[in-house]
Design a protein around this motif. Structure first.
Motif, PDB file in Angstrom:
ATOM      1  N   GLY A  41       0.826  -1.209   0.000  1.00  0.00           N
ATOM      2  CA  GLY A  41       0.000   0.000   0.000  1.00  0.00           C
ATOM      3  C   GLY A  41       0.859   1.258   0.000  1.00  0.00           C
ATOM      4  N   ASN A  42       2.172   1.071  -0.148  1.00  0.00           N
ATOM      5  CA  ASN A  42       3.116   2.189  -0.102  1.00  0.00           C
ATOM      6  C   ASN A  42       4.412   1.763  -0.787  1.00  0.00           C
ATOM      7  OD1 ASN A  42       4.122   4.714   0.494  1.00  0.00           O
ATOM      8  ND2 ASN A  42       4.667   4.212   2.597  1.00  0.00           N
ATOM      9  N   SER A  43       5.260   2.734  -1.093  1.00  0.00           N
ATOM     10  CA  SER A  43       6.593   2.457  -1.612  1.00  0.00           C
ATOM     11  C   SER A  43       7.468   3.650  -1.255  1.00  0.00           C
ATOM     12  CB  SER A  43       6.560   2.258  -3.128  1.00  0.00           C
ATOM     13  OG  SER A  43       7.851   1.950  -3.609  1.00  0.00           O
ATOM     14  N   THR A  44       8.639   3.381  -0.701  1.00  0.00           N
ATOM     15  CA  THR A  44       9.516   4.484  -0.304  1.00  0.00           C
ATOM     16  C   THR A  44      10.794   4.487  -1.143  1.00  0.00           C
ATOM     17  OG1 THR A  44      10.322   3.082   1.509  1.00  0.00           O
ATOM     18  CG2 THR A  44       8.605   4.679   2.052  1.00  0.00           C
ATOM     19  N   VAL A  45      11.704   3.584  -0.858  1.00  0.00           N
ATOM     20  CA  VAL A  45      12.990   3.553  -1.549  1.00  0.00           C
ATOM     21  C   VAL A  45      12.798   3.284  -3.048  1.00  0.00           C
ATOM     22  CG1 VAL A  45      15.213   2.360  -1.743  1.00  0.00           C
ATOM     23  CG2 VAL A  45      14.254   2.851   0.515  1.00  0.00           C
ATOM     24  N   LEU A  46      11.997   2.293  -3.378  1.00  0.00           N
ATOM     25  CA  LEU A  46      11.766   1.980  -4.790  1.00  0.00           C
ATOM     26  C   LEU A  46      11.126   3.158  -5.516  1.00  0.00           C
ATOM     27  CD1 LEU A  46      10.589  -1.744  -4.891  1.00  0.00           C
ATOM     28  CD2 LEU A  46      12.518  -0.738  -6.106  1.00  0.00           C
ATOM     29  N   PHE A  47      10.181   3.822  -4.857  1.00  0.00           N
ATOM     30  CA  PHE A  47       9.537   4.958  -5.498  1.00  0.00           C
ATOM     31  C   PHE A  47      10.546   6.074  -5.773  1.00  0.00           C
ATOM     32  CE2 PHE A  47       7.496   9.127  -5.347  1.00  0.00           C
ATOM     33  CZ  PHE A  47       6.659   9.007  -6.449  1.00  0.00           C
ATOM     34  N   GLU A  48      11.441   6.335  -4.834  1.00  0.00           N
ATOM     35  CA  GLU A  48      12.456   7.380  -5.041  1.00  0.00           C
ATOM     36  C   GLU A  48      13.362   7.030  -6.225  1.00  0.00           C
ATOM     37  OE1 GLU A  48      12.912  10.464  -3.681  1.00  0.00           O
ATOM     38  OE2 GLU A  48      10.955  10.085  -2.771  1.00  0.00           O
ATOM     39  N   LEU A  49      13.797   5.776  -6.287  1.00  0.00           N
ATOM     40  CA  LEU A  49      14.620   5.339  -7.424  1.00  0.00           C
ATOM     41  C   LEU A  49      13.833   5.465  -8.727  1.00  0.00           C
ATOM     42  CD1 LEU A  49      16.300   2.184  -5.851  1.00  0.00           C
ATOM     43  CD2 LEU A  49      17.467   4.274  -6.575  1.00  0.00           C
ATOM     44  N   PHE A  50      12.593   5.012  -8.703  1.00  0.00           N
ATOM     45  CA  PHE A  50      11.707   5.103  -9.871  1.00  0.00           C
ATOM     46  C   PHE A  50      11.555   6.550 -10.330  1.00  0.00           C
ATOM     47  CE2 PHE A  50       7.195   6.174 -10.705  1.00  0.00           C
ATOM     48  CZ  PHE A  50       7.092   5.696 -12.002  1.00  0.00           C
ATOM     49  N   PHE A  51      11.362   7.463  -9.377  1.00  0.00           N
ATOM     50  CA  PHE A  51      11.175   8.871  -9.724  1.00  0.00           C
ATOM     51  C   PHE A  51      12.415   9.440 -10.414  1.00  0.00           C
ATOM     52  CE2 PHE A  51      11.894  13.332  -8.629  1.00  0.00           C
ATOM     53  CZ  PHE A  51      10.813  13.911  -9.275  1.00  0.00           C
ATOM     54  N   TRP A  52      13.579   9.288  -9.798  1.00  0.00           N
ATOM     55  CA  TRP A  52      14.789   9.908 -10.341  1.00  0.00           C
ATOM     56  C   TRP A  52      15.241   9.256 -11.639  1.00  0.00           C
ATOM     57  CZ3 TRP A  52      15.627  14.574  -9.124  1.00  0.00           C
ATOM     58  CH2 TRP A  52      15.237  15.053  -7.871  1.00  0.00           C
ATOM     59  N   ILE A  53      15.128   7.935 -11.724  1.00  0.00           N
ATOM     60  CA  ILE A  53      15.463   7.259 -12.982  1.00  0.00           C
ATOM     61  C   ILE A  53      14.489   7.697 -14.069  1.00  0.00           C
ATOM     62  CG2 ILE A  53      15.546   5.000 -14.144  1.00  0.00           C
ATOM     63  CD1 ILE A  53      16.590   3.871 -11.429  1.00  0.00           C
ATOM     64  N   GLY A  54      13.223   7.842 -13.711  1.00  0.00           N
ATOM     65  CA  GLY A  54      12.222   8.314 -14.664  1.00  0.00           C
ATOM     66  C   GLY A  54      12.539   9.702 -15.190  1.00  0.00           C
ATOM     67  N   MET A  55      12.890  10.612 -14.299  1.00  0.00           N
ATOM     68  CA  MET A  55      13.217  11.972 -14.738  1.00  0.00           C
ATOM     69  C   MET A  55      14.424  11.970 -15.677  1.00  0.00           C
ATOM     70  SD  MET A  55      10.893  13.918 -13.448  1.00  0.00           S
ATOM     71  CE  MET A  55      11.489  15.602 -13.494  1.00  0.00           C
ATOM     72  N   LEU A  56      15.469  11.232 -15.303  1.00  0.00           N
ATOM     73  CA  LEU A  56      16.682  11.188 -16.135  1.00  0.00           C
ATOM     74  C   LEU A  56      16.430  10.544 -17.491  1.00  0.00           C
ATOM     75  CD1 LEU A  56      19.336  10.227 -13.422  1.00  0.00           C
ATOM     76  CD2 LEU A  56      19.087  12.434 -14.581  1.00  0.00           C
ATOM     77  N   THR A  57      15.675   9.443 -17.507  1.00  0.00           N
ATOM     78  CA  THR A  57      15.436   8.758 -18.779  1.00  0.00           C
ATOM     79  C   THR A  57      14.507   9.565 -19.684  1.00  0.00           C
ATOM     80  OG1 THR A  57      13.666   7.391 -17.807  1.00  0.00           O
ATOM     81  CG2 THR A  57      15.893   6.460 -17.860  1.00  0.00           C
ATOM     82  N   ARG A  58      13.557  10.303 -19.106  1.00  0.00           N
ATOM     83  CA  ARG A  58      12.695  11.155 -19.941  1.00  0.00           C
ATOM     84  C   ARG A  58      13.519  12.293 -20.551  1.00  0.00           C
ATOM     85  NH1 ARG A  58       9.501   7.268 -20.560  1.00  0.00           N
ATOM     86  NH2 ARG A  58      11.328   6.348 -19.676  1.00  0.00           N
ATOM     87  N   LEU A  59      14.447  12.850 -19.769  1.00  0.00           N
ATOM     88  CA  LEU A  59      15.321  13.892 -20.314  1.00  0.00           C
ATOM     89  C   LEU A  59      16.191  13.336 -21.436  1.00  0.00           C
ATOM     90  CD1 LEU A  59      16.349  15.756 -17.027  1.00  0.00           C
ATOM     91  CD2 LEU A  59      14.855  16.615 -18.854  1.00  0.00           C
ATOM     92  N   GLU A  60      16.654  12.101 -21.266  1.00  0.00           N
ATOM     93  CA  GLU A  60      17.445  11.487 -22.335  1.00  0.00           C
ATOM     94  C   GLU A  60      16.595  11.297 -23.594  1.00  0.00           C
ATOM     95  OE1 GLU A  60      20.509   7.855 -23.170  1.00  0.00           O
ATOM     96  OE2 GLU A  60      18.617   7.323 -22.188  1.00  0.00           O
ATOM     97  N   ILE A  61      15.350  10.864 -23.430  1.00  0.00           N
ATOM     98  CA  ILE A  61      14.476  10.672 -24.598  1.00  0.00           C
ATOM     99  C   ILE A  61      14.239  12.001 -25.309  1.00  0.00           C
ATOM    100  CG2 ILE A  61      12.117  10.080 -25.310  1.00  0.00           C
ATOM    101  CD1 ILE A  61      12.260   7.820 -23.174  1.00  0.00           C
ATOM    102  N   ILE A  62      14.020  13.063 -24.540  1.00  0.00           N
ATOM    103  CA  ILE A  62      13.855  14.388 -25.154  1.00  0.00           C
ATOM    104  C   ILE A  62      15.117  14.767 -25.923  1.00  0.00           C
ATOM    105  CG2 ILE A  62      13.601  16.860 -24.663  1.00  0.00           C
ATOM    106  CD1 ILE A  62      11.699  15.996 -22.329  1.00  0.00           C
ATOM    107  N   SER A  63      16.286  14.494 -25.345  1.00  0.00           N
ATOM    108  CA  SER A  63      17.536  14.816 -26.045  1.00  0.00           C
ATOM    109  C   SER A  63      17.679  13.980 -27.312  1.00  0.00           C
ATOM    110  CB  SER A  63      18.755  14.651 -25.124  1.00  0.00           C
ATOM    111  OG  SER A  63      19.027  13.290 -24.874  1.00  0.00           O
ATOM    112  N   ILE A  64      17.268  12.714 -27.271  1.00  0.00           N
ATOM    113  CA  ILE A  64      17.313  11.861 -28.466  1.00  0.00           C
ATOM    114  C   ILE A  64      16.455  12.468 -29.570  1.00  0.00           C
ATOM    115  CG2 ILE A  64      16.567   9.629 -29.421  1.00  0.00           C
ATOM    116  CD1 ILE A  64      17.454   8.362 -26.711  1.00  0.00           C
ATOM    117  N   ILE A  65      15.237  12.878 -29.201  1.00  0.00           N
ATOM    118  CA  ILE A  65      14.314  13.459 -30.190  1.00  0.00           C
ATOM    119  C   ILE A  65      14.903  14.732 -30.783  1.00  0.00           C
ATOM    120  CG2 ILE A  65      12.027  14.505 -30.502  1.00  0.00           C
ATOM    121  CD1 ILE A  65      11.116  12.642 -28.135  1.00  0.00           C
ATOM    122  N   LEU A  66      15.445  15.574 -29.931  1.00  0.00           N
ATOM    123  CA  LEU A  66      16.005  16.842 -30.411  1.00  0.00           C
ATOM    124  C   LEU A  66      17.251  16.636 -31.265  1.00  0.00           C
ATOM    125  CD1 LEU A  66      15.539  19.050 -27.214  1.00  0.00           C
ATOM    126  CD2 LEU A  66      14.163  19.079 -29.320  1.00  0.00           C
TER     127      LEU A  66
END
Length: 195
Positions: A138-163
């Motif tokens: 019903g919750n996630s702490t450490v995994l959620f933090e990793l998921f969040f930061w990896i998500g932000m970095l990988t989305r930025l990489e995808i934007i850079s790929i597109i550009l």
């Protein structure tokens, strides 16, 4: 295509199960989630093995991936709204940057993204693990933090790929590969994961 369609319906079934009281809910939903992720892993591998992997198929795969995970996220929200209330700011940031990747792709190429980058694949595994954590606890702490930061970095990489890309391309493993494509150089793709 059958695996892609199956993943779409698995997502719908998970939402339905979250709307009703089901015995062994957690076990059933985690099993369906795992099957959905496996269809995502194997659809591309099988398509490449059969030599039927096309741009159209890869675009369908990306779109259904989004719909599948949106369904699972909606289902977990229905069951565990407290988790989303606590983490709504980071979730909103992830949704915003994900939408931005699509906006950038549509503005530049008039097509949705289908980079299937290595980072995106890693992020999907963290998304899977985080959702399992939320379903069980019903919750996630450490995994959620990793998921969040990896998500932000990988989305930025995808934007850079597109550009970086001059023309739309699918299955671009990293921004380094995008730079090579921009220079007209061939890139090496892993036959199993993005080739």
């Amino acid at each position: 295509m059958a695996l892609i369609i199956a993943r779409f319906f698995i997502g719908i079934i998970i939402v339905i199960l979250s709307c009703v009281e089901v015995e062994y809910y957690k076990t059933i939903v985690i099993s369906l989630l795992a099957i959905g992720v496996l269809t995502d892993v194997f659809d591309g591998i099988i398509a490449r093995r059969l030599n039927v992997s096309t741009q159209s198929l890869r675009r369908w795969d990306s779109t259904v991936d989004q719909l599948f995970f949106i369904s699972v996220i909606a289902a977990t929200y229905l069951k565990y709204p407290e988790f989303y209330e606590v983490h709504w700011v980071k979730i909103a940031l992830l949704v915003g940057i994900e939408l931005l990747t699509y906006l950038v792709s549509f503005l530049k190429f008039k097509k949705e993204i289908a980079t299937h980058s290595i980072g995106a694949k890693i992020w999907t595994l963290f998304l899977f693990a985080t959702l399992v954590d939320v379903i069980i606890e019903g919750n996630s702490t450490v995994l959620f933090e990793l998921f969040f930061w990896i998500g932000m970095l990988t989305r930025l990489e995808i934007i850079s790929i597109i550009l970086i890309l001059k023309t739309w391309a699918n299955d671009v493993p990293t921004f380094v590969h995008a730079l090579k494509l921009r220079q007209g150089k061939p890139i090496k793709r892993n036959r199993l994961f993005n080739g």
